[in-house]
Design an enzyme around this catalytic site. Structure first.
Site, PDB file in Angstrom:
ATOM      1  CG  PHE A 143      -1.825   1.225   1.242  1.00  0.00           C
ATOM      2  CD1 PHE A 143      -2.997   1.222   0.503  1.00  0.00           C
ATOM      3  CD2 PHE A 143      -1.501   2.353   1.987  1.00  0.00           C
ATOM      4  CE1 PHE A 143      -3.836   2.330   0.494  1.00  0.00           C
ATOM      5  CE2 PHE A 143      -2.335   3.469   1.986  1.00  0.00           C
ATOM      6  CZ  PHE A 143      -3.510   3.449   1.242  1.00  0.00           C
ATOM      7  CG  ASP A 227       5.634   3.936   1.566  1.00  0.00           C
ATOM      8  OD1 ASP A 227       5.667   4.527   2.660  1.00  0.00           O
ATOM      9  OD2 ASP A 227       4.601   3.787   0.901  1.00  0.00           O
ATOM     10  CE  LYS A 256       0.333   6.060   7.756  1.00  0.00           C
ATOM     11  NZ  LYS A 256      -1.031   6.529   7.912  1.00  0.00           N
TER      12      LYS A 256
END
Length: 425
Positions: A143, A227, A256
């Site tokens: 993802f 990532d 985040k």
């Protein structure tokens, strides 16, 4: 034509269903405030937050460092255009070059989210063309975001299908070293990886995978882009998860936990990858503004000064020990590193377990039918781990999977003294 409803909505649920775009499921609660590792809903019910805004609230809720940074900066200079620079922006770029290990040759690009950081990385990959490199490789069940470029990188066909055609040139391979060795060659521009597949349920890559990926990408001139949107900023007990493997990537995407809840994302490049982007090739209106970068600097400084990366490592070990000691027949596997933890369940009832935990005052996440994701804030103390175990036990018992007798839990070793609450709330 006027579309005013005939009946005024009677609750926030009605308002949500009638006024918000139908892109997400119905919210679990209406939260009103938070402090430290806890949040409260409209009825003043308390929840221990072991999801932390999906690994975003690295310092928990209403941390004084975040409050002070936002207040000071918004009262001074909140935003300028990208025609100007500011000292918080420069300081954050220098800090990220240091903690990522990119060093003097590194460069930082700022944007507003993880998906935007991956969009920038996608374009970076396209620049590594050499006239023959046409492929970007990613992993199945990965993802990387929901914008079109990041969705093309995402290895979940069911998420892509409604929006076909996808941006071209991306192929997805199984997460095995054999598949990696069969795919990486001189026609590949970049290899995109999550060091731990967070949205898949906190699934680790095979042992030695990152080391082999680094070897093959260096051998063939392929960009290794990691990532670390969910795994970065101390989440796994290192600043970045690639440190566990002893490697450095060519680029890393970050978001985040970077500013503890203030939107920001970044692409940091290493070595020769830092020379690929040229003037005018990419940009962002809000990205890197003084409000977001000043807050990120304050969050990173607090993480460093309070030793929260080490705390993530220690509390991650403690949580694993305490969960294992529950000896619940439902919890079959414990995955991940540090404070990014996946619980593999023996039955596909993760949604029911997450709902039972909410009833017990605990926020955990059903990443899929048989996986629970835990991502508590980096500030958590042993006290909150104890509360987590108590409330998880209540939820397991409610579903008919009770834990072992309490003496088994009590035998689990304590790893450290409880830190000063004033420094962690």
């Amino acid at each position: 034509m006027t579309t005013q409803p005939d009946v005024i909505p009677s609750s926030w649920v009605d308002t949500f269903n009638e006024s918000l775009m139908r892109t997400m499921g119905q919210p679990l609660a209406l939260l009103t405030h938070g402090r430290g590792a806890f949040v409260w809903d409209e009825n003043e019910k308390e929840y221990l937050d072991f999801l932390a805004g999906i690994a975003v609230n690295s310092l928990g809720h209403a941390h004084p460092v975040v409050i002070d940074a936002v207040t000071r900066q918004v009262g001074t200079l909140a935003h300028v255009s990208n025609y100007f620079s500011t000292r918080p922006q420069l300081a954050l770029a220098e800090r990220l070059k240091r903690i990522t290990g990119a060093g003097p040759e590194g460069r930082a690009y700022f944007c507003n989210s993880g998906a935007e950081a991956n969009e920038a990385a996608f374009k970076l990959a396209r620049l590594n063309s050499s006239g023959k490199r046409t492929k970007i490789v990613s992993l199945t069940n990965s993802f990387h975001g929901r914008t079109m470029g990041s969705l093309a990188l995402t290895g979940k066909r069911e998420m892509q299908a409604p929006f076909d055609p996808m941006p071209g040139g991306v192929i997805h391979i199984d997460s095995t070293i054999a598949a990696l060795e069969a795919t990486i060659d001189d026609t590949v521009a970049a290899l995109f990886l999550e060091p731990i597949k967070g949205e898949a349920g906190v699934v680790d890559l095979p042992e030695g995978y990152l080391v082999r990926a680094r070897e093959l990408t260096e051998q063939h001139g392929v960009l290794l882009i990691l990532d670390e949107i969910q795994t970065g900023i101390g989440r796994t007990g290192r600043w970045f998860a690639y440190e566990h493997a002893g490697i450095k990537p060519d680029a890393v995407t970050i978001a985040k936990g970077l500013a503890g809840g203030i939107p920001i994302g970044s692409l940091v490049t290493f070595g020769w990858a830092s020379d690929l982007f040229q003037r005018g090739m990419h940009g962002s209106t809000f990205g890197g503004n003084p409000l977001a970068t000043a807050t990120a600097n304050a969050v990173l400084e607090e993480i460093e000064q309070s030793g929260l990366v080490d705390n993530a490592e220690r509390k991650g070990i403690l949580i694993r020990e305490r969960v294992a000691a529950l000896n619940s027949p439902l919890i079959q596997e414990i995955r991940g590193h540090g404070l990014l933890i996946g619980l593999g369940l023996s039955e596909p009832i993760a949604l029911k377990l997450a709902a039972a935990a909410m009833d017990a005052g605990l926020i955990i996440n059903a990443a899929n039918e048989s996986s629970i994701r835990l991502a508590p804030p980096l500030i958590i103390r042993e006290l909150e781990v104890d509360i987590f175990i108590t409330r998880l036990s209540v939820a397991l018992t409610a579903l008919g999977y009770p834990p072992a007798p309490l003496e088994s839990v009590a035998d689990a070793p304590d790893s450290e003294p409880t830190p000063d609450p004033e420094s962690t709330t």
